[in-house]
Design a protein around this motif. Structure first.
Motif, PDB file in Angstrom:
ATOM      1  N   LYS A  36      -4.791   5.244  -8.643  1.00 46.35           N
ATOM      2  CA  LYS A  36      -5.756   5.288  -7.531  1.00 46.35           C
ATOM      3  C   LYS A  36      -6.459   3.937  -7.373  1.00 46.35           C
ATOM      4  N   LEU A  37      -6.745   3.286  -8.528  1.00 46.85           N
ATOM      5  CA  LEU A  37      -7.350   1.956  -8.462  1.00 46.85           C
ATOM      6  C   LEU A  37      -6.375   0.949  -7.848  1.00 46.85           C
ATOM      7  N   SER A  71      -6.995  -4.789   4.130  1.00 48.87           N
ATOM      8  CA  SER A  71      -8.162  -5.073   4.980  1.00 48.87           C
ATOM      9  C   SER A  71      -8.432  -6.570   5.068  1.00 48.87           C
ATOM     10  N   ALA A  88      -6.371   1.511  -4.219  1.00 49.55           N
ATOM     11  CA  ALA A  88      -7.583   0.979  -3.586  1.00 49.55           C
ATOM     12  C   ALA A  88      -7.499  -0.537  -3.428  1.00 49.55           C
ATOM     13  N   SER A  89      -6.920  -1.203  -4.452  1.00 48.00           N
ATOM     14  CA  SER A  89      -6.749  -2.657  -4.352  1.00 48.00           C
ATOM     15  C   SER A  89      -5.791  -3.004  -3.228  1.00 48.00           C
ATOM     16  N   GLN A 147      -5.274  -1.228  -0.592  1.00 48.95           N
ATOM     17  CA  GLN A 147      -5.985  -0.961   0.651  1.00 48.95           C
ATOM     18  C   GLN A 147      -6.943  -2.099   0.986  1.00 48.95           C
ATOM     19  N   THR A 148      -7.598  -2.631  -0.042  1.00 54.61           N
ATOM     20  CA  THR A 148      -8.517  -3.752   0.171  1.00 54.61           C
ATOM     21  C   THR A 148      -7.758  -4.994   0.625  1.00 54.61           C
ATOM     22  N   GLN A 201       0.962   4.186  -2.819  1.00 57.88           N
ATOM     23  CA  GLN A 201       0.762   5.571  -2.406  1.00 57.88           C
ATOM     24  C   GLN A 201       1.881   6.466  -2.944  1.00 57.88           C
ATOM     25  N   LEU A 222       0.830  -1.201   0.000  1.00 58.50           N
ATOM     26  CA  LEU A 222       0.000   0.000   0.000  1.00 58.50           C
ATOM     27  C   LEU A 222       0.866   1.253   0.000  1.00 58.50           C
TER      28      LEU A 222
END
Length: 387
Positions: free
Chosen positions: A173-174, A184, A177-178, A180-181, A107, A103
């Motif tokens: 950005k995608l 999680s 987001a991946s 970040q997912t 970033q 991540l």
């Protein structure tokens, strides 16, 4: 007279023979006729069920295998076997360091692209000013057309680069987001309310989610159980959804659990070359008495009669064209009366009598002489079969 004694002897012998014959005739004539003995049963009232019997297995109505969508070492388990959890509760954690680093890299790439965009915007602004100045100079014939064309081409190229950077930023950005997912996903949470019924991965083990989702544990909502009853192909034609059903378990054979048949699966299962169809029904389990994989002795009711007049099936004769069957009734004076009766539901042993008999009647189920050792030639082998 010398011939007299032999004649008297013959007369005496003939008289004795005649007396013997008369005695034999008198014995058989005057002896009472042997009475026919019958096997009988009394017409009585009882609860009668016509049912299909099957063996079933208990499963939770809702059951989920909780897996990991990212690879890594299982850092910690937050639950224990048998623990009750709510939807969203933290179950386990996979080491998040790799996902955190990924991540962070995504970033950094995004920030780099955004910086390039700012620089490109500055260059575009400068190119716009140059283009405007060249246009004014061309209008006053103070500069050649070639300089105007060069300024226009530079502006167009910078604007195209700006559009490309915008696309790269959206793509990045995608990717972020991946990442970040995926981060999680290192935190495993409960997808449903239920109990932890099995744990297949322990702390410290490494899970690899490259080709398939590895299972960490299994959750089951035990508040409602599903029974999967195996019905033979001979009986499945009589079974359909909506029939009442009950079952018992080995640990408490006297308690019945009731339900309604929900469905019969159309595709069969083969067990030792025998074909079975799964019949499904659900039962509430508020006190958690029923457990996963318990064996259930299932009864599917095709028909039921409470306190019905019943007779053994052996008392019923052939069925006539009106559907009635002949029954022999042994009356109090030992005479036999034949009656036509109408029967209702039946099982493997008894039948319900709708017309033709009353409670207390004695019906004949067989001839006792058929069980007589002297007539059967089997010694005492059949004596125990008399009821």
């Amino acid at each position: 007279m010398p011939n007299t004694p032999p004649r008297r002897s013959r007369k005496v012998l003939l008289g004795i023979a005649a007396l013997v014959v008369l005695a034999v005739i008198a014995f058989f004539w005057l002896s009472p006729a042997k009475k026919t003995e019958y096997l009988t049963a009394t017409v009585q009232r009882t609860n009668l069920e016509n049912a299909v019997l099957a063996t079933g297995v208990l499963q939770a109505l809702r059951q989920v295998e909780v897996g990991a969508q990212v690879s890594g070492q299982l850092k910690s388990l937050k639950v224990a076997l048998g623990q009750t959890v709510k939807k969203g509760d933290w179950l386990a954690e996979i080491d998040p360091v790799i996902s955190q680093n990924t991540l962070a890299q995504e970033q950094a790439k995004l920030e780099n692209l955004q910086a390039q965009k700012l620089a490109k915007e500055v260059r575009i602004k400068q190119a716009e000013l140059t283009w405007a100045r060249q246009r004014e100079m061309l209008a006053q014939d103070a500069a050649p057309r070639q300089d105007m064309e060069s300024a226009d081409a530079e502006l167009r190229a910078l604007r195209a680069d700006g559009v490309s950077l915008e696309a790269q930023i959206r793509q990045q950005k995608l990717a972020m987001a991946s990442a970040q997912t995926n981060l999680s996903y290192t935190r495993i949470v409960a997808p449903i309310d239920g109990d932890v019924v099995s744990i297949s991965t322990l702390e410290g083990q490494t899970v690899v989610a490259a080709f398939q989702v590895p299972t960490l544990m299994k959750l089951a909502d035990l508040s409602t159980m599903t029974v999967k009853a195996q019905v033979s192909e001979a009986d499945v034609v009589r079974v359909k959804a909506g029939l009442p059903v009950y079952f018992t378990i080995l640990g408490d054979p006297d308690k019945r659990y009731h339900g309604t048949l929900r469905a019969v699966q159309p595709s069969p299962e083969k067990i030792n070359n025998a074909v079975f169809f799964n019949a499904l029904f659900d039962v509430p389990n508020p006190d958690r008495t029923l457990r996963v994989d318990m064996t259930a002795q299932v009864t599917i009711l095709l028909g039921e009669a409470k306190q019905a007049l019943t007779v053994p099936l052996t008392a019923l004769g052939a069925r006539d064209k009106d559907g009635r069957q002949e029954v022999r009734v042994l009356k109090p004076d030992q005479s036999v009366e034949k009656r036509q009766v109408r029967v209702g539901i039946s099982n493997n042993f008894q039948a319900q009598v709708l017309e033709g008999l009353k409670e207390g009647d004695t019906v004949i189920t067989g001839d006792a002489s058929a069980l007589d050792p002297a007539s059967s030639g089997e010694g005492g082998g059949n004596r125990g079969k008399r009821r």
